[in-house]
Structures are given as structure tokens and as C-alpha cells.
Design a protein around this motif. Sequence first.
Motif, mmCIF file in Angstrom:
data_model
loop_
_atom_site.group_PDB
_atom_site.id
_atom_site.type_symbol
_atom_site.label_atom_id
_atom_site.label_comp_id
_atom_site.label_asym_id
_atom_site.label_seq_id
_atom_site.Cartn_x
_atom_site.Cartn_y
_atom_site.Cartn_z
ATOM 1 N N TYR A 164 0.908 -1.151 0.259
ATOM 2 C CA TYR A 164 -0.200 -0.244 -0.452
ATOM 3 C C TYR A 164 0.547 1.148 0.244
ATOM 4 O O TYR A 164 2.051 1.428 0.708
ATOM 5 C CB TYR A 164 -0.953 -0.258 1.176
ATOM 6 C CG TYR A 164 -2.328 -1.666 0.891
ATOM 7 C CD1 TYR A 164 -3.139 -0.182 0.461
ATOM 8 C CD2 TYR A 164 -1.851 -2.707 1.397
ATOM 9 C CE1 TYR A 164 -4.560 -1.383 0.482
ATOM 10 C CE2 TYR A 164 -2.932 -2.869 1.448
ATOM 11 C CZ TYR A 164 -4.000 -2.910 0.603
ATOM 12 O OH TYR A 164 -4.731 -3.532 0.856
ATOM 13 N N SER A 165 0.191 2.270 -0.795
ATOM 14 C CA SER A 165 1.113 3.349 -0.665
ATOM 15 C C SER A 165 0.432 4.673 -0.953
ATOM 16 O O SER A 165 -0.703 4.839 -0.942
ATOM 17 C CB SER A 165 2.113 3.596 -2.018
ATOM 18 O OG SER A 165 2.488 1.828 -3.001
ATOM 19 N N THR A 166 0.842 6.192 -0.095
ATOM 20 C CA THR A 166 -0.039 7.491 0.349
ATOM 21 C C THR A 166 0.029 7.846 -1.531
ATOM 22 O O THR A 166 0.535 7.059 -2.976
ATOM 23 C CB THR A 166 1.086 7.868 0.633
ATOM 24 O OG1 THR A 166 2.528 8.272 -0.480
ATOM 25 C CG2 THR A 166 1.557 8.041 2.305
ATOM 26 N N ARG A 167 -1.403 8.794 -1.519
ATOM 27 C CA ARG A 167 -1.161 8.896 -2.976
ATOM 28 C C ARG A 167 -0.151 9.579 -3.813
ATOM 29 O O ARG A 167 -0.070 9.140 -5.072
ATOM 30 C CB ARG A 167 -2.383 10.047 -2.962
ATOM 31 C CG ARG A 167 -4.192 9.342 -2.816
ATOM 32 C CD ARG A 167 -4.702 10.639 -2.202
ATOM 33 N NE ARG A 167 -5.827 9.299 -1.667
ATOM 34 C CZ ARG A 167 -7.145 10.163 -2.148
ATOM 35 N NH1 ARG A 167 -7.677 11.124 -2.982
ATOM 36 N NH2 ARG A 167 -8.648 9.312 -2.374
ATOM 37 N N ASP A 168 0.521 10.400 -3.429
ATOM 38 C CA ASP A 168 1.315 10.829 -3.902
ATOM 39 C C ASP A 168 3.009 9.714 -4.139
ATOM 40 O O ASP A 168 4.072 9.653 -5.026
ATOM 41 C CB ASP A 168 2.300 12.149 -3.441
ATOM 42 C CG ASP A 168 2.988 11.488 -2.039
ATOM 43 O OD1 ASP A 168 2.988 10.727 -1.310
ATOM 44 O OD2 ASP A 168 3.732 12.761 -1.248
ATOM 45 N N GLU A 169 2.786 8.523 -3.417
ATOM 46 C CA GLU A 169 3.608 7.483 -3.590
ATOM 47 C C GLU A 169 5.259 7.759 -2.988
ATOM 48 O O GLU A 169 5.927 6.993 -2.965
ATOM 49 C CB GLU A 169 3.964 6.456 -5.127
ATOM 50 C CG GLU A 169 2.963 6.179 -5.550
ATOM 51 C CD GLU A 169 3.158 5.298 -6.882
ATOM 52 O OE1 GLU A 169 3.940 6.156 -7.665
ATOM 53 O OE2 GLU A 169 1.847 5.232 -7.330
ATOM 54 N N ARG A 217 5.096 7.196 0.470
ATOM 55 C CA ARG A 217 5.342 6.175 1.266
ATOM 56 C C ARG A 217 4.739 5.158 0.884
ATOM 57 O O ARG A 217 3.575 4.905 0.544
ATOM 58 C CB ARG A 217 5.238 7.047 2.829
ATOM 59 C CG ARG A 217 5.708 7.289 3.465
ATOM 60 C CD ARG A 217 5.645 7.842 4.759
ATOM 61 N NE ARG A 217 6.220 8.124 6.152
ATOM 62 C CZ ARG A 217 6.018 8.658 7.229
ATOM 63 N NH1 ARG A 217 4.726 8.150 7.249
ATOM 64 N NH2 ARG A 217 6.868 8.868 7.860
ATOM 65 N N SER A 218 5.251 3.696 1.447
ATOM 66 C CA SER A 218 4.926 2.319 1.392
ATOM 67 C C SER A 218 4.534 1.409 2.338
ATOM 68 O O SER A 218 6.057 2.074 2.987
ATOM 69 C CB SER A 218 5.308 1.595 -0.137
ATOM 70 O OG SER A 218 6.460 1.691 0.006
ATOM 71 N N SER A 233 -3.315 0.628 7.376
ATOM 72 C CA SER A 233 -1.428 1.291 6.624
ATOM 73 C C SER A 233 -2.153 2.960 6.522
ATOM 74 O O SER A 233 -1.057 3.377 7.278
ATOM 75 C CB SER A 233 -2.180 1.094 5.319
ATOM 76 O OG SER A 233 -3.056 1.608 4.208
ATOM 77 N N ALA A 234 -2.994 3.180 6.844
ATOM 78 C CA ALA A 234 -3.299 4.521 6.525
ATOM 79 C C ALA A 234 -2.565 5.149 8.979
ATOM 80 O O ALA A 234 -2.120 6.034 8.568
ATOM 81 C CB ALA A 234 -5.286 5.104 7.074
ATOM 82 N N PHE A 292 0.729 5.112 7.888
ATOM 83 C CA PHE A 292 1.734 6.487 7.238
ATOM 84 C C PHE A 292 0.877 8.136 8.274
ATOM 85 O O PHE A 292 1.929 9.138 7.699
ATOM 86 C CB PHE A 292 0.950 6.807 5.853
ATOM 87 C CG PHE A 292 1.097 5.322 4.818
ATOM 88 C CD1 PHE A 292 2.389 5.530 4.378
ATOM 89 C CD2 PHE A 292 -0.646 5.150 4.157
ATOM 90 C CE1 PHE A 292 1.806 3.884 3.844
ATOM 91 C CE2 PHE A 292 -0.077 4.423 3.187
ATOM 92 C CZ PHE A 292 1.374 3.415 2.749
#
Length: 195
Positions: free
Chosen positions: A26-31, A33-34, A91-92, A95
Motif C-alpha cells: 500500500y502506498s500514499t497517493r503521492d507514492e 511512502r509505502s 496502512s493509514a 502513514f
Amino acid sequence: MIDQFEVLDRILTAVGAEPTEPPMKYSTRDESRSVGILAVPDCPQRGITTWATIGASTFETPVRRQDDLPIRVEFVAAVDARLENFAVSVSACAFALGADVRVGPGTIYRDVVSPIHPATTTPHLFSVPPFVWANEFESIEGDDAYITWLQLVPITDDEAAFAAERGSDALGEVFMKTQPDFFSFERVSALLPEA
């Protein structure tokens, strides 16, 4: 250097079961972080899925041991298997970690369940020491960090408000007395004492 294979090994040892699928990324929208998320079905019992992060411990926290070694965390959770997309919620929480973000038992991650299940009665997650699995989640001590584990349990709006007003320890005491079903994402609030 944090060894992700050692993190995975500690997870499997603690839960005492094997996953049926490899970890998902799973990644953040801007990628920027994963994190890996492992799902272990029917664990710790039938109809419950265990979820665990692999890689949350690469994110810095402000917490340090007395010897100044940085403390990092990995998250685990166990919820009703019907909540299929719970990896998004876990994952949230990963992050949300950061060098200036408090993390530890009693941290509340607000509105991380409701995006995947709008009808939930438990839209938030509350971190506690792991307690539902057969074995202990053993910490990992490395040269650059000390990795420990936190379990995420779903809580209601009223429970989150109670913790904000009275403190997370007070909410923990309520949970010890009332023993709510932490696997459920549809439960009612625990009976909270009046002010």
C-alpha cells in the motif's frame, strides 16, 4: 538496518498461523511512502482476520529509549473477516507515523475505518499492547532502532470522545471492566462512566 524478513518472521511466530497470500503493498497517493500489509485469515479464530504491517518501522517516530535508541512500531489488528478492505485502515495508521507524531499505547487514529465502511459504528482505531494472539510479539533490537508492536482496535465516536476528555488510560480501564468485542466493527459503545 531494519530487516523486513525478521519483522515477517516475528509476525508469523506470534500469530501461530500462515497467510494464504503474500503481503500486499500500500502506498500514499503521492507514492512517497509505502508499507506491506499481511492478512492471515481465520486467525486468531475462525471468521477473524489478522492484519499486520511490514515496514511501518521504517518510519521515524519521536520516541526513544533511555539509551537514545529510536523506538519504531509495527501495527497488528484482528477484526471480523467481513471487513475485507481493513488493510487500507491499517496502512493509514502507518502513514500517520512521523518524527513529530506521538505514538504508543493509547494513540487514537481518527476516521480510518469509516472510509472503507461508512456504516461502521467504530470509525476510529485505538492502539494497545497486543493481547489476542497465542504468542507474544517479540521486540526486535537492531543497531539503529528498537521495534515494538501495537495492536489496533476499533472504537466508537463516544469512546474516542471519552479518551479525549479523560485520557486514554481511563478508556483502557473501561475496556478492562466491560470487555467489548474488539473484533466487531458494528458494536455499540462500551458503557462509559458519567462525568
